[in-house]
Design an enzyme around this catalytic site. Sequence first.
Site, PDB file in Angstrom:
ATOM      1  N   SER A   1      28.084  49.560 -24.774  1.00 61.96           N
ATOM      2  CA  SER A   1      27.707  50.904 -25.181  1.00 61.96           C
ATOM      3  C   SER A   1      28.734  51.495 -26.135  1.00 61.96           C
ATOM      4  O   SER A   1      29.604  50.808 -26.647  1.00 61.96           O
ATOM      5  CB  SER A   1      27.570  51.785 -23.939  1.00 61.96           C
ATOM      6  OG  SER A   1      28.703  51.616 -23.102  1.00 61.96           O
ATOM      7  N   GLN A   2      28.625  52.807 -26.370  1.00 59.49           N
ATOM      8  CA  GLN A   2      29.537  53.530 -27.246  1.00 59.49           C
ATOM      9  C   GLN A   2      29.980  54.827 -26.593  1.00 59.49           C
ATOM     10  O   GLN A   2      29.264  55.403 -25.772  1.00 59.49           O
ATOM     11  CB  GLN A   2      28.851  53.898 -28.566  1.00 59.49           C
ATOM     12  CG  GLN A   2      28.417  52.744 -29.423  1.00 59.49           C
ATOM     13  CD  GLN A   2      27.714  53.239 -30.681  1.00 59.49           C
ATOM     14  OE1 GLN A   2      27.202  54.353 -30.728  1.00 59.49           O
ATOM     15  NE2 GLN A   2      27.696  52.408 -31.709  1.00 59.49           N
TER      16      GLN A   2
END
Length: 224
Positions: free
Chosen positions: A184-185
């Site tokens: 993810s980020q």
Amino acid sequence: MKAKKIILSALSVIVILVISFSAWYRFGFLRMPERIIPDAPTSFVSPANGEVIAIHFWHGDSLVVEKELRDAMTTFTGSLGDSGYIVSIMLQINDVHYQRAPINARLVEKKYQPGKFNSAVKHLNRFGIRFENEYNELLFETENGTRFKVIQIAGYVARRIEDFLETGQPVKQGEVIGVIKLGSQVTMVFPHNVNLKIKEGDYVIDGETIIADEIVFEAALTGE
């Protein structure tokens, strides 16, 4: 008899794989190692563990972005004045996926936005952000009045974003505030009154790496 042995062998392999994955998921991916939080009350530590993939300065309407990204950028930078910085951190599957509070602050507002689950590893724009993906936006205010955002962004495998906070809740620097499941980020959006300490390509540690210093204006200290 031979078929029975083959079935038993296949079941054994499946059981071993399930147990191995469960152990990795719990003790590897969802590990929460102890972090040494710096004694730096006017500095922002990284909220996430991963690589800094993009840093951009934004300035209100003068920020040139693709037409399809303008609404997203307006949302991301809203409530933070007319200029500042966007810092995007990529979390690979082997990075720690818990997020920590960058600085002593209070949660002003949070907003969950449903969306897609496209790969967070592929960068389709210069900001390195999957604007179309599901995200959770956390707006904080420091003790000196500086507002900033921590935005949890889902990826292709990440199908669950959690924060552990309630609106109005105070947080301490380095405190665990949320988690994103798998790759993810995490994006931070700062106003202009910060001095960035990192660059693109840096690998940052959640709760330990100082990524910016808060520039406290005299008016903020005096309350004028």
